[in-house]
Enzyme design. Structure first.
Site, mmCIF file in Angstrom:
data_model
loop_
_atom_site.group_PDB
_atom_site.id
_atom_site.type_symbol
_atom_site.label_atom_id
_atom_site.label_comp_id
_atom_site.label_asym_id
_atom_site.label_seq_id
_atom_site.Cartn_x
_atom_site.Cartn_y
_atom_site.Cartn_z
ATOM 1 N N TYR A 1 0.981 -1.706 0.084
ATOM 2 C CA TYR A 1 -0.433 0.118 -0.087
ATOM 3 C C TYR A 1 1.173 1.067 0.313
ATOM 4 O O TYR A 1 1.563 1.149 0.886
ATOM 5 C CB TYR A 1 -0.959 -0.269 1.383
ATOM 6 C CG TYR A 1 -2.033 -1.547 1.103
ATOM 7 C CD1 TYR A 1 -2.111 -2.061 0.241
ATOM 8 C CD2 TYR A 1 -2.692 -0.688 2.369
ATOM 9 C CE1 TYR A 1 -3.456 -3.083 -0.375
ATOM 10 C CE2 TYR A 1 -3.500 -2.153 2.605
ATOM 11 C CZ TYR A 1 -3.894 -2.953 1.268
ATOM 12 O OH TYR A 1 -4.811 -4.015 1.274
ATOM 13 N N TRP B 1 -12.695 -7.789 2.683
ATOM 14 C CA TRP B 1 -12.281 -6.596 1.842
ATOM 15 C C TRP B 1 -13.297 -6.186 1.208
ATOM 16 O O TRP B 1 -13.782 -6.399 0.322
ATOM 17 C CB TRP B 1 -11.204 -6.130 1.557
ATOM 18 C CG TRP B 1 -10.659 -7.288 0.121
ATOM 19 C CD1 TRP B 1 -10.109 -8.586 0.423
ATOM 20 C CD2 TRP B 1 -10.227 -7.229 -0.965
ATOM 21 N NE1 TRP B 1 -9.470 -9.357 -1.262
ATOM 22 C CE2 TRP B 1 -9.981 -8.127 -1.874
ATOM 23 C CE3 TRP B 1 -10.809 -6.001 -1.892
ATOM 24 C CZ2 TRP B 1 -9.959 -8.289 -2.840
ATOM 25 C CZ3 TRP B 1 -10.658 -5.963 -3.345
ATOM 26 C CH2 TRP B 1 -10.192 -7.611 -3.956
ATOM 27 N N PRO C 1 -16.303 -3.986 0.900
ATOM 28 C CA PRO C 1 -17.665 -3.389 1.399
ATOM 29 C C PRO C 1 -18.399 -3.244 0.066
ATOM 30 O O PRO C 1 -19.849 -3.874 0.268
ATOM 31 C CB PRO C 1 -17.834 -3.908 2.725
ATOM 32 C CG PRO C 1 -16.841 -2.985 3.197
ATOM 33 C CD PRO C 1 -15.326 -3.196 2.358
ATOM 34 N N ASN D 1 -20.221 4.793 7.800
ATOM 35 C CA ASN D 1 -19.716 3.898 7.492
ATOM 36 C C ASN D 1 -19.869 3.021 8.802
ATOM 37 O O ASN D 1 -20.424 1.816 9.002
ATOM 38 C CB ASN D 1 -18.821 3.231 7.561
ATOM 39 C CG ASN D 1 -18.720 4.006 5.660
ATOM 40 O OD1 ASN D 1 -19.765 4.968 4.839
ATOM 41 N ND2 ASN D 1 -18.051 3.320 4.759
HETATM 42 P P1 NDP Z 1 -15.051 0.187 -0.088
HETATM 43 O O1 NDP Z 1 -15.083 -0.833 -1.098
HETATM 44 O O2 NDP Z 1 -15.417 0.261 1.295
HETATM 45 O O3 NDP Z 1 -14.178 1.218 -0.566
HETATM 46 C C1 NDP Z 1 -14.064 2.269 -0.231
HETATM 47 C C2 NDP Z 1 -14.525 3.595 -0.700
HETATM 48 O O4 NDP Z 1 -15.521 3.845 -0.874
HETATM 49 C C3 NDP Z 1 -13.568 4.376 0.117
HETATM 50 O O5 NDP Z 1 -12.277 4.971 0.049
HETATM 51 C C4 NDP Z 1 -14.699 5.432 -0.637
HETATM 52 O O6 NDP Z 1 -13.900 6.283 -1.957
HETATM 53 C C5 NDP Z 1 -16.074 5.618 -0.543
HETATM 54 N N1 NDP Z 1 -16.668 5.657 0.084
HETATM 55 C C6 NDP Z 1 -16.819 4.783 1.301
HETATM 56 N N2 NDP Z 1 -17.716 5.338 2.231
HETATM 57 C C7 NDP Z 1 -18.678 5.885 1.413
HETATM 58 C C8 NDP Z 1 -19.558 6.793 1.593
HETATM 59 N N3 NDP Z 1 -20.681 6.513 2.992
HETATM 60 N N4 NDP Z 1 -19.901 7.465 0.800
HETATM 61 C C9 NDP Z 1 -19.197 7.555 -0.925
HETATM 62 N N5 NDP Z 1 -17.950 6.440 -1.087
HETATM 63 C C10 NDP Z 1 -17.539 5.543 0.188
HETATM 64 O O7 NDP Z 1 -13.586 -0.576 0.343
HETATM 65 P P2 NDP Z 1 -12.419 -0.648 0.474
HETATM 66 O O8 NDP Z 1 -11.763 -0.994 -1.677
HETATM 67 O O9 NDP Z 1 -11.698 0.764 0.528
HETATM 68 O O10 NDP Z 1 -11.350 -1.676 1.207
HETATM 69 C C11 NDP Z 1 -11.244 -1.636 2.495
HETATM 70 C C12 NDP Z 1 -10.243 -2.130 2.656
HETATM 71 O O11 NDP Z 1 -9.755 -3.942 2.343
HETATM 72 C C13 NDP Z 1 -8.626 -2.028 2.736
HETATM 73 O O12 NDP Z 1 -8.531 -0.463 3.023
HETATM 74 C C14 NDP Z 1 -7.191 -2.783 2.708
HETATM 75 O O13 NDP Z 1 -7.562 -2.369 4.202
HETATM 76 C C15 NDP Z 1 -8.707 -4.028 2.505
HETATM 77 N N6 NDP Z 1 -7.940 -4.360 1.214
HETATM 78 C C16 NDP Z 1 -7.565 -5.394 0.608
HETATM 79 C C17 NDP Z 1 -7.200 -5.862 -0.511
HETATM 80 C C18 NDP Z 1 -6.714 -7.074 -0.866
HETATM 81 O O14 NDP Z 1 -6.617 -7.815 -1.390
HETATM 82 N N7 NDP Z 1 -6.666 -8.441 0.747
HETATM 83 C C19 NDP Z 1 -7.691 -5.125 -2.081
HETATM 84 C C20 NDP Z 1 -8.467 -4.388 -1.362
HETATM 85 C C21 NDP Z 1 -8.812 -3.903 -0.360
HETATM 86 P P3 NDP Z 1 -13.558 7.707 -2.705
HETATM 87 O O15 NDP Z 1 -13.971 9.367 -1.316
HETATM 88 O O16 NDP Z 1 -12.260 7.793 -3.197
HETATM 89 O O17 NDP Z 1 -14.927 8.169 -3.373
#
Ligand code: NDP
Length: 329
Positions: free
Chosen positions: A54, A207, A209, A297
């Site tokens: 990351y 991850w 969600p 969230n």
């Molecule tokens: P999500 O699918 O929940 O996406 C999060 C993103 O969605 C935010 O950064 C934001 O993006 C948008 N968002 C979140 N909440 C809101 C809201 N209330 N209103 C509007 N937009 C919102 O989760 P991630 O993809 O971030 O994954 C979560 C965690 O999982 C990561 O941080 C990591 O730790 C882990 N992960 C692990 C992986 C693996 O291969 N093991 C791969 C990917 C993630 P924005 O504002 O930019 O639009």
């Protein structure tokens, strides 16, 4: 906050946790990271997720500095790292004993901790025998550098192979898997791994969600300028959103929005709660690029009582993608 056991281990992990992929460094600087982690912790979150890849290590540096500044005692939080992509050289990648060991030491330094609670193999590595990886993880546990080890996006057969090797040689087997799980991606958690929950007590730290934000409904009127898909290096994510499959998901999100309206909650929180409704999910890793998203969230578990069988059926009818049950042997 609710707490769930990480599979059959004794570790109690908060049902919601907080991760830093994409966000830390690119969208969230140290002061904001500290504020967000503090807000999450005050809400009962005890698990903070990270990986060597990351922001090429900068995400772990920010989290490590935030942990130091916040001054929490080590027995109050769980922190992870993941090993696979540590650099361009052959010795800096994959799951060899060497890279696993080097990457663990580097993560400990960046996170400024004496041990990692959870350490994941970020992907399977076909060029390293699984036995070498299991032995390397077991050695780190014996040395007190990690407490539990697991996998991310391995298939059930690979996890079972690691488990079998560990049992055969008296080594520590994997405790948890970190798969993508959301309304649009269900196959691993609901089908492939199904037998592993009862047979080996696998825990899951799931991850994305919100499918990178698609399940907030924020893409219904086009791509918001300040969303992750517009960040440099995330063109692939933008192409996914713009693809026919992405557009179909946006259409489904608009349908799901109507159910969220009916039950009086946001689509975002309904989508996170839907993940929590699966008892095989140990923890849901939240992502947030700003404080307002995190505070919204954090209320997601309040939606659980509203997810009645009737509501779940309505959601199912829209998704129309329930995975087939696994083969019976
Ligand atoms: P999500 O699918 O929940 O996406 C999060 C993103 O969605 C935010 O950064 C934001 O993006 C948008 N968002 C979140 N909440 C809101 C809201 N209330 N209103 C509007 N937009 C919102 O989760 P991630 O993809 O971030 O994954 C979560 C965690 O999982 C990561 O941080 C990591 O730790 C882990 N992960 C692990 C992986 C693996 O291969 N093991 C791969 C990917 C993630 P924005 O504002 O930019 O639009």
């Amino acid at each position: 906050m609710q707490y769930r056991r990480l599979g059959k281990s004794g570790l109690q992990v908060s049902t919601l946790s907080f991760g830093s992929w994409v966000t830390f460094q690119a969208q969230v600087d140290l002061p904001l990271a500290e504020e967000m982690m503090s807000t999450a912790f005050d809400a009962g979150i005890n698990f903070f997720d990270n990986a060597e890849v990351y922001a090429n290590g900068a995400s772990e540096e920010i989290m490590g500095q935030a942990l130091k500044n916040l001054g929490w005692t080590r027995d109050t939080f769980i922190v992870s790292s993941k090993v696979f992509w540590g650099g361009q050289l052959p010795t800096q990648r994959g799951l060899s004993r060497k890279h696993i060991t080097d990457a663990c030491h580097a993560a400990l330094r960046r996170l400024q901790v004496d041990y990692l609670d959870l350490y994941f193999c970020h992907r399977p590595d076909e060029s390293t025998p699984i036995e070498e990886t299991v032995r390397a993880m077991d050695a780190l546990i014996t040395q007190g550098k990690i407490l539990y080890w697991g996998t991310s996006e391995w298939n059930a057969q690979q996890i079972m192979e690691a488990y079998g090797i560990a049992r055969q040689y008296g080594l520590t087997p994997p405790t948890m898997e970190q798969p993508e799980y959301n309304m649009f991606r269900r196959d691993n958690v609901e089908s492939d791994y199904r037998r592993l929950y009862s047979e080996i007590g696998l825990g899951t730290t799931i991850w994305s969600p919100l499918a990178s934000g698609l399940l907030t409904g924020k893409y219904s009127n086009g791509i918001p300028e300040d969303s992750r898909v517009n960040l440099p290096g995330y063109g692939w994510l933008k192409r996914n959103v713009e693809s026919p499959e992405g557009q179909e998901k946006i259409r489904k999100a608009a349908e799901l929005q109507k159910i969220a309206d009916e039950i009086g909650h946001s689509l975002t929180n309904m989508s996170i709660a839907w993940c929590a409704a699966n008892p095989n999910v140990s923890t849901i890793i939240l992502g947030a690029s700003r404080m307002s998203q995190l505070t919204e969230n954090l209320k997601a578990l309040d939606v659980l009582p509203a997810l009645t069988p009737e509501v779940m059926e309505k959601i199912e009818a829209i998704l129309g993608n329930k995975p087939a049950p696994p083969p019976q042997f």
